[in-house]
Design an enzyme around this catalytic site. Structure first.
Site, PDB file in Angstrom:
ATOM      1  NE  ARG A   1      -2.946   0.391   3.303  1.00 48.27           N
ATOM      2  CZ  ARG A   1      -2.303   0.747   4.425  1.00 48.27           C
ATOM      3  NH1 ARG A   1      -1.724   1.935   4.521  1.00 48.27           N
ATOM      4  NH2 ARG A   1      -2.235  -0.073   5.453  1.00 48.27           N
TER       5      ARG A   1
ATOM      6  CE1 TYR B   1     -16.399  11.100 -16.243  1.00 46.83           C
ATOM      7  CE2 TYR B   1     -15.987  11.080 -13.887  1.00 46.83           C
ATOM      8  CZ  TYR B   1     -16.290  10.405 -15.052  1.00 46.83           C
ATOM      9  OH  TYR B   1     -16.467   9.049 -15.023  1.00 46.83           O
TER      10      TYR B   1
ATOM     11  CG  ASP C   1      -9.913  15.482 -15.256  1.00 46.11           C
ATOM     12  OD1 ASP C   1      -9.206  14.863 -16.074  1.00 46.11           O
ATOM     13  OD2 ASP C   1     -10.949  15.007 -14.752  1.00 46.11           O
TER      14      ASP C   1
ATOM     15  CE  LYS D   1     -12.572   7.228 -18.500  1.00 48.30           C
ATOM     16  NZ  LYS D   1     -12.904   8.469 -17.852  1.00 48.30           N
TER      17      LYS D   1
HETATM   18  C1  LIG Z   1     -13.390   8.919 -16.570  1.00 49.46           C
HETATM   19  C2  LIG Z   1     -13.052  10.289 -16.066  1.00 49.46           C
HETATM   20  C3  LIG Z   1     -12.800  10.514 -14.694  1.00 49.46           C
HETATM   21  C4  LIG Z   1     -12.949   9.423 -13.656  1.00 49.46           C
HETATM   22  O1  LIG Z   1     -12.024   8.412 -13.807  1.00 49.46           O
HETATM   23  P1  LIG Z   1     -12.282   6.875 -13.389  1.00 49.46           P
HETATM   24  O2  LIG Z   1     -11.014   6.225 -13.796  1.00 49.46           O
HETATM   25  O3  LIG Z   1     -13.494   6.410 -14.123  1.00 49.46           O
HETATM   26  O4  LIG Z   1     -12.498   6.856 -11.907  1.00 49.46           O
HETATM   27  C5  LIG Z   1     -12.436  11.787 -14.303  1.00 49.46           C
HETATM   28  N1  LIG Z   1     -12.335  12.801 -15.187  1.00 49.46           N
HETATM   29  C6  LIG Z   1     -12.588  12.621 -16.512  1.00 49.46           C
HETATM   30  C7  LIG Z   1     -12.486  13.782 -17.443  1.00 49.46           C
HETATM   31  C8  LIG Z   1     -12.952  11.365 -16.992  1.00 49.46           C
HETATM   32  O5  LIG Z   1     -13.222  11.197 -18.291  1.00 49.46           O
END
Ligand SMILES: *Cc1c(COP(=O)(O)O)cnc(C)c1O
Length: 391
Positions: A61, A114, A186, A211
């Protein structure tokens, strides 16, 4: 328990992006010469004497070598000093918010944030005493007007989901820093290949590595990258304390994706540009949202802060929700699914799928909107698939 030092960017400053993606944090393993970073699938590490660790690791961890390799690579790609890898993008967001805000403090968020981030702030952090104001981040005057003496954070996304609005990262950083606040970007939609928020003045870059970084729709993960020592240490402390760590196998899968990020992103961009062009000429298409289109209101800012315009394209169709839903089920190659950023093309109806939870709120999206995550298949096949679905 001792603490593993945060993964530090060890890359050679002269190396290019694609080189760092393959080499940063990824030297051949010392014992066998394994060229691929091994999956250290272990929870704990033998100590030679009490407190004498062989390589700085005592418990997974707190730290794991496969995760450290990923964290080091991600820090290098974002041009930051410290990287931390989480079990999901939302775990990364949770750590950023809790490490950077205390009860009584305020943050400014995009009015098209988001959905998961909005839910975390609105439903989890507000009851803990944090307040927020949602504004269109493309409007710097609106952001400035939302700043209060209690504002400690501006939370930005650019391009946004699903309307691909663009925010001026350098402008937001200036507003934040003038009032003693910090800026988190982000960077999920752009990926570090197309946009590097830290170089534009942001304090933290956040990723859902699920992503584009992972890139193959086979793993959930998140990351925070910063060059601020205090924040780097705080993120490491929160990660270890709250425990939302990326596991060894997930770290390995993500690192495998990272190696090809540059070539994948170029192909995503090539294909998305061709798709946006083709959609613009379709009778059934009312409006196309893609920052690469010169008429897009954020085009000039995107051109200044992004290498290219990304792989996401949204569009509105004639015939309202009924027609949009039909088109989503008529494609053969574009798979009807949520998420984005993988090698395969995806299509979805935000109003009924990814953005169903924001219906009736200020984040509501048009009901005739379709979102595409344009993959890296042969472009002729993708264009033919869309043309058939729109016929
Ligand atoms: C998918 C996404 C998230 C969240 O991420 P997870 O891996 O699904 O927890 C946050 N910000 C954006 C812009 C996203 O597309």
């Amino acid at each position: 328990m001792t603490t593993v030092p945060a993964a530090q960017n060890d890359s050679n400053a002269d190396d290019g992006f694609a080189t760092m993606a393959i080499h940063a944090g990824q030297d051949p393993e010392a014992l066998t010469g394994s060229v691929a970073v091994p999956i250290y699938q272990t929870s704990t590490y033998a100590q030679d004497q009490v407190g004498v660790l062989r390589a700085g690791y005592d418990y997974s961890r707190a730290g794991n070598p496969t995760r450290t390799a990923l964290e080091t690579a991600l820090a290098a790609l974002e041009g930051g000093r410290f990287g931390h890898a989480f079990s999901s993008g939302m775990a990364a967001a949770d750590t950023a918010l809790r490490a950077m805000l205390k009860p009584g403090e305020h943050l400014v968020i995009p009015n098209d944030a988001y959905g998961g981030t909005f839910r975390l702030i609105d439903k989890v952090l507000v009851p803990w005493g944090i307040s927020y104001t949602a504004v269109p981040l493309s409007d710097l005057d609106a952001v400035q007007a939302a700043m209060t003496p209690a504002t400690k954070l501006i939370w930005a996304e650019t391009p946004t989901n699903p309307l691909l609005n663009i925010a001026d990262i350098a402008g937001l950083a200036e507003i934040a820093h003038q009032s003693g606040a910090k800026l988190v970007v982000d960077n999920t939609f752009a990926s570090p290949y197309l946009q590097q928020p830290l170089a534009l003045g942001a304090d933290v870059a956040l990723h859902s590595t699920t992503k584009y970084l992972g890139g193959h729709s086979d793993v959930i993960g998140g990351a925070l990258i910063t060059s601020d020592q205090e924040l780097g240490e705080a993120f490491g402390f929160h990660l270890k304390s709250m425990g939302g760590v990326a596991g060894p196998f997930d770290s390995w899968l993500t690192l495998r994706g990272v190696k090809t990020l540059a070539v994948r992103m170029d192909r995503h961009c090539d294909n998305a540009e061709a798709v946006a062009d083709m959609l613009l000429s379709q009778k059934k298409v009312r409006k196309v949202y893609y920052p690469g289109i010169p008429e897009h209101p954020g085009h000039d800012i995107a051109a200044g802060q992004m290498l290219r315009f990304g792989g996401m394209v949204s569009f509105r169709v004639v015939g309202g929700q009924e027609e949009a839903v039909k088109i989503c089920s008529r494609t053969r190659l574009f798979t009807l699914a949520e998420s984005l950023g993988g090698i395969e093309s995806l299509i979805e109806h935000p109003g009924l799928m990814t953005h169903a939870s924001v219906a009736g709120s200020s984040l509501e999206v048009p009901d005739d909107l379709i979102r595409l995550s344009v993959g890296i298949e042969d472009i002729e096949d993708l264009l033919a698939d869309l043309a058939d679905a729109l016929a």
